[in-house]
Design an enzyme around this catalytic site. Structure first.
Site, PDB file in Angstrom:
ATOM      1  N   GLU A 156      -2.019   5.160   3.091  1.00 54.91           N
ATOM      2  CA  GLU A 156      -2.027   3.754   2.655  1.00 54.91           C
ATOM      3  C   GLU A 156      -3.431   3.209   2.363  1.00 54.91           C
ATOM      4  OE1 GLU A 156      -0.290   4.942   5.218  1.00 54.91           O
ATOM      5  OE2 GLU A 156       1.823   4.511   4.780  1.00 54.91           O
ATOM      6  N   ASP A 197       0.796  -1.229   0.000  1.00 56.02           N
ATOM      7  CA  ASP A 197       0.000   0.000   0.000  1.00 56.02           C
ATOM      8  C   ASP A 197       0.828   1.279   0.000  1.00 56.02           C
ATOM      9  OD1 ASP A 197       1.087  -0.015   2.516  1.00 56.02           O
ATOM     10  OD2 ASP A 197      -0.712  -0.794   3.477  1.00 56.02           O
ATOM     11  N   HIS A 226       6.985   4.872  12.903  1.00 56.94           N
ATOM     12  CA  HIS A 226       7.265   5.668  11.698  1.00 56.94           C
ATOM     13  C   HIS A 226       6.021   6.242  11.035  1.00 56.94           C
ATOM     14  CE1 HIS A 226       5.721   2.992   8.503  1.00 56.94           C
ATOM     15  NE2 HIS A 226       6.046   2.013   9.298  1.00 56.94           N
ATOM     16  N   HIS A 281      13.801   4.497  12.491  1.00 62.70           N
ATOM     17  CA  HIS A 281      13.522   4.658  11.055  1.00 62.70           C
ATOM     18  C   HIS A 281      14.398   5.791  10.523  1.00 62.70           C
ATOM     19  CE1 HIS A 281      11.195   5.549   7.407  1.00 62.70           C
ATOM     20  NE2 HIS A 281      10.548   4.406   7.573  1.00 62.70           N
ATOM     21  N   ARG A 309       3.115   7.987   9.217  1.00 64.26           N
ATOM     22  CA  ARG A 309       2.952   9.394   8.851  1.00 64.26           C
ATOM     23  C   ARG A 309       1.912  10.087   9.738  1.00 64.26           C
ATOM     24  NH1 ARG A 309       4.711  11.861   3.631  1.00 64.26           N
ATOM     25  NH2 ARG A 309       6.014  10.078   3.205  1.00 64.26           N
ATOM     26  N   GLU A 336      -0.936  -8.823  -1.176  1.00 63.42           N
ATOM     27  CA  GLU A 336      -1.451  -8.239   0.074  1.00 63.42           C
ATOM     28  C   GLU A 336      -2.660  -7.350  -0.247  1.00 63.42           C
ATOM     29  OE1 GLU A 336       0.459  -5.224   2.855  1.00 63.42           O
ATOM     30  OE2 GLU A 336       1.263  -7.058   3.708  1.00 63.42           O
TER      31      GLU A 336
HETATM   32  C1  UD1 Z   1       6.959   4.611   3.522  1.00 63.67           C
HETATM   33  C2  UD1 Z   1       5.524   4.270   3.105  1.00 63.67           C
HETATM   34  C3  UD1 Z   1       4.793   3.573   4.242  1.00 63.67           C
HETATM   35  C4  UD1 Z   1       5.584   2.389   4.772  1.00 63.67           C
HETATM   36  C5  UD1 Z   1       7.001   2.835   5.124  1.00 63.67           C
HETATM   37  C6  UD1 Z   1       7.837   1.653   5.541  1.00 63.67           C
HETATM   38  C7  UD1 Z   1       4.374   5.784   1.565  1.00 63.67           C
HETATM   39  C8  UD1 Z   1       3.582   7.011   1.427  1.00 63.67           C
HETATM   40  N1  UD1 Z   1       4.820   5.494   2.794  1.00 63.67           N
HETATM   41  O1  UD1 Z   1       6.873   5.563   4.557  1.00 63.67           O
HETATM   42  O2  UD1 Z   1       3.533   3.123   3.766  1.00 63.67           O
HETATM   43  O3  UD1 Z   1       4.935   1.905   5.913  1.00 63.67           O
HETATM   44  O4  UD1 Z   1       7.613   3.435   3.965  1.00 63.67           O
HETATM   45  O5  UD1 Z   1       8.963   2.042   6.255  1.00 63.67           O
HETATM   46  O6  UD1 Z   1       4.610   5.126   0.599  1.00 63.67           O
HETATM   47  N2  UD1 Z   1      14.641   7.812   4.309  1.00 63.67           N
HETATM   48  C9  UD1 Z   1      16.009   7.661   4.163  1.00 63.67           C
HETATM   49  N3  UD1 Z   1      16.500   6.413   3.818  1.00 63.67           N
HETATM   50  C10 UD1 Z   1      15.710   5.326   3.637  1.00 63.67           C
HETATM   51  C11 UD1 Z   1      14.317   5.481   3.803  1.00 63.67           C
HETATM   52  C12 UD1 Z   1      13.792   6.729   4.132  1.00 63.67           C
HETATM   53  O7  UD1 Z   1      16.767   8.598   4.317  1.00 63.67           O
HETATM   54  O8  UD1 Z   1      16.212   4.240   3.345  1.00 63.67           O
HETATM   55  C13 UD1 Z   1      14.095   9.141   4.672  1.00 63.67           C
HETATM   56  C14 UD1 Z   1      14.119  10.138   3.503  1.00 63.67           C
HETATM   57  O9  UD1 Z   1      14.390  11.426   4.013  1.00 63.67           O
HETATM   58  C15 UD1 Z   1      12.668  10.076   3.017  1.00 63.67           C
HETATM   59  C16 UD1 Z   1      11.922   9.889   4.321  1.00 63.67           C
HETATM   60  O10 UD1 Z   1      12.734   8.991   5.086  1.00 63.67           O
HETATM   61  O11 UD1 Z   1      12.297  11.267   2.329  1.00 63.67           O
HETATM   62  C17 UD1 Z   1      10.523   9.311   4.208  1.00 63.67           C
HETATM   63  O12 UD1 Z   1      10.471   8.159   3.357  1.00 63.67           O
HETATM   64  P1  UD1 Z   1       9.072   7.789   2.648  1.00 63.67           P
HETATM   65  O13 UD1 Z   1       9.264   6.555   1.836  1.00 63.67           O
HETATM   66  O14 UD1 Z   1       8.510   8.972   1.965  1.00 63.67           O
HETATM   67  O15 UD1 Z   1       8.095   7.559   3.860  1.00 63.67           O
HETATM   68  P2  UD1 Z   1       8.089   6.471   4.989  1.00 63.67           P
HETATM   69  O16 UD1 Z   1       7.620   7.152   6.228  1.00 63.67           O
HETATM   70  O17 UD1 Z   1       9.356   5.733   5.000  1.00 63.67           O
HETATM   71  N1  UDP Z   2      12.250  -4.267  10.105  1.00 67.22           N
HETATM   72  C1  UDP Z   2      13.611  -4.455   9.870  1.00 67.22           C
HETATM   73  N2  UDP Z   2      14.494  -3.703  10.588  1.00 67.22           N
HETATM   74  C2  UDP Z   2      14.113  -2.768  11.504  1.00 67.22           C
HETATM   75  C3  UDP Z   2      12.726  -2.568  11.705  1.00 67.22           C
HETATM   76  C4  UDP Z   2      11.815  -3.328  10.984  1.00 67.22           C
HETATM   77  O1  UDP Z   2      14.001  -5.291   9.067  1.00 67.22           O
HETATM   78  O2  UDP Z   2      14.966  -2.120  12.113  1.00 67.22           O
HETATM   79  C5  UDP Z   2      11.285  -5.058   9.317  1.00 67.22           C
HETATM   80  C6  UDP Z   2      10.190  -5.744  10.098  1.00 67.22           C
HETATM   81  O3  UDP Z   2      10.593  -7.044  10.486  1.00 67.22           O
HETATM   82  C7  UDP Z   2       9.039  -5.785   9.092  1.00 67.22           C
HETATM   83  C8  UDP Z   2       9.265  -4.556   8.244  1.00 67.22           C
HETATM   84  O4  UDP Z   2      10.608  -4.140   8.478  1.00 67.22           O
HETATM   85  O5  UDP Z   2       9.097  -6.914   8.247  1.00 67.22           O
HETATM   86  C9  UDP Z   2       8.298  -3.466   8.610  1.00 67.22           C
HETATM   87  O6  UDP Z   2       8.674  -2.280   7.997  1.00 67.22           O
HETATM   88  P1  UDP Z   2       8.068  -0.891   8.433  1.00 67.22           P
HETATM   89  O7  UDP Z   2       7.643  -0.942   9.860  1.00 67.22           O
HETATM   90  O8  UDP Z   2       9.070   0.132   8.034  1.00 67.22           O
HETATM   91  O9  UDP Z   2       6.822  -0.719   7.446  1.00 67.22           O
HETATM   92  P2  UDP Z   2       5.279  -1.198   7.508  1.00 67.22           P
HETATM   93  O10 UDP Z   2       5.260  -2.665   7.670  1.00 67.22           O
HETATM   94  O11 UDP Z   2       4.641  -0.449   8.635  1.00 67.22           O
HETATM   95  O12 UDP Z   2       4.750  -0.736   6.199  1.00 67.22           O
END
Ligand code: UD1
Ligand code: UDP
Length: 383
Positions: free
Chosen positions: A133, A97, A210, A243, A212, A119
């Site tokens: 999502e 999602d 994490h 995160h 939003r 999913e």
């Molecule tokens: C995204 C997804 C969310 C999912 C989550 C898993 C959307 C809208 N959100 O949210 O559904 O649950 O991923 O973790 O698709 N960043 C880094 N390095 C990384 C990852 C993120 O620096 O490897 C930082 C960047 O500044 C980035 C910010 O995190 O702009 C947010 O990342 P983003 O993918 O937009 O949102 P998440 O909160 O990670």
């Molecule tokens: N996870 C990981 N390392 C971490 C935290 C989470 O590998 O430090 C894994 C966790 O086991 C799960 C997935 O990341 O499978 C969940 O990711 P996240 O919580 O970022 O996203 P969501 O599932 O809420 O979309």
């Protein structure tokens, strides 16, 4: 010529849940597989690709610091548009999602490429929570040709919205495939503090946050709650893999400074995270994937949300929705630490989300869609 299947994914949880499907496609003798990463995440995605030995054929590298939703959507659609002008797979797969999912589904649909949604059918029934999502899932459902629902509950959600029953298959969630093959390896921790903690036998509370819709005041309150729990329970060790999102870190981490029984780490590689999950006494999280994994290891999960699209483990009693109110977070953790009968009722290992064969069922259903094979038994039919 074998049909070409293109898995498209961009964030950590998608990578973890797509990995078993990619492995299954790569060993299949009826499909070719071309892997596309949008790079919506960078370090957190690369960590998973490295663990599972996946090298994407194409990487759109869309991540920007503090990226906005529209930016992720447009950069991904533009990148995929160019790709699909060059090559047209027989089907694409999207998982979950995230914005990568909706963008991937839309770009493929506009190029008349069938979309397979893994999913599918999760619904909180609140368009604004989780945001964005819930909307992403519903939009993706509208333009998918095959809906791989993890459970019968998610299948029913799709039926209620008028999706044709023949286009739905109940597979189980591929996260359980990934978890079962990873957790048994009991990998060493790269951070010596965590290895020491594992050897100490201390009680651990594992925390992730994490979402939003929790960012800002709610997450600051969660930070204060964690600090209060740490101070009141010096024998408890709290582990928080942070995160990468700076907005999350700025909200939650300041309250935790200077407390000896809190270890804040970088995101843990999946093998290390699942090992920490298996060591944990309590899990406090707002994650979707962790809500699915922890019950399977018999860990009580307090979910810092007001609703969930994953009601199965709530019904089984292993997951409790507690929201983000500071007092409530402190109270619910304290209750689990002090009331052993309450702890015992929540610490039941249940597997409502899968049996480790979801990827196999998914690939069989794709084979049927493309008329090169037949589906196999659905998840839950022998339960
Ligand atoms: C995204 C997804 C969310 C999912 C989550 C898993 C959307 C809208 N959100 O949210 O559904 O649950 O991923 O973790 O698709 N960043 C880094 N390095 C990384 C990852 C993120 O620096 O490897 C930082 C960047 O500044 C980035 C910010 O995190 O702009 C947010 O990342 P983003 O993918 O937009 O949102 P998440 O909160 O990670
Ligand atoms: N996870 C990981 N390392 C971490 C935290 C989470 O590998 O430090 C894994 C966790 O086991 C799960 C997935 O990341 O499978 C969940 O990711 P996240 O919580 O970022 O996203 P969501 O599932 O809420 O979309």
């Amino acid at each position: 010529m074998r049909p070409v299947i293109m898995p498209i994914y961009g964030t950590r949880p998608e990578a973890i849940k797509m990995a078993p499907v990619i492995a299954e496609l790569q060993k299949s003798d009826v499909f070719d597989c071309k892997v596309v990463s949008t790079g919506q995440h960078r370090e957190m995605l690369d960590q998973v690709n490295n663990l599972f030995g996946i090298e994407p054929d194409i990487d759109l590298n869309v991540m920007r610091p503090n990226q906005g939703l529209c930016g992720i959507l447009t950069r991904t659609i533009d990148g995929l548009d160019e790709l699909f002008k060059e090559e047209k797979p027989d089907a694409v797969i999207v998982q979950g999602d995230t914005t990568t999912v909706t963008a991937g589904a839309m770009a493929a649909f506009y190029h008349s490429i069938p979309v397979i949604h893994i999913e599918a059918g999760l619904r909180s029934h609140d368009l604004f929570s989780p945001f964005p999502e819930e909307a992403n899932r519903k939009l993706t459902t509208q333009i998918s040709s095959l809906h791989c629902a993890p459970t019968s509950v998610s299948k029913q959600n799709l039926l209620n919205e008028g999706v044709n029953a023949d286009d739905i298959v109940v597979t189980g969630n591929t996260v359980i495939d990934a978890l079962l093959t990873t957790v048994e390896k009991q990998v060493p921790f790269s951070d010596p503090q965590l290895e020491e903690l594992a050897a100490s036998g201390k009680q651990v509370m594992l925390v992730t946050t994490h979402r939003r819709e929790n960012q800002g005041d709610a997450m600051r309150g969660v930070g204060r709650a964690i600090a209060r729990i740490a101070k009141a329970n010096p024998e408890l060790q709290i582990v928080l893999p942070a995160h990468k999102n700076p907005v999350v870190r700025e909200a939650v981490l300041p309250a935790l400074e200077g407390l000896d029984n809190i270890i804040v780490t970088e995101p843990l590689a999946y093998g290390e995270f699942t090992r920490m999950l298996s060591l944990a006494h309590i899990v406090l999280t707002d994650s979707g994937g962790v809500q699915e994994e922890a019950p399977s290891l018999g860990k009580p999960v307090l979910v810092m949300r007001d609703n969930t699209e994953r009601p199965e483990a709530v019904d089984a009693g292993t997951v409790l929705l507690i929201g983000t109110d500071e007092e409530r977070v402190v109270d619910e953790v304290t209750k689990l630490l002090t009331d052993s009968a309450h702890y015992a009722t929540m610490a039941n290992a249940v597997n409502p989300y899968g049996d480790g064969r979801a990827a196999e069922r998914t690939v069989a259903a794709i084979a049927e869609l493309l008329k090169v094979g037949k589906r196999i038994d659905e998840f839950g039919t022998n339960a």
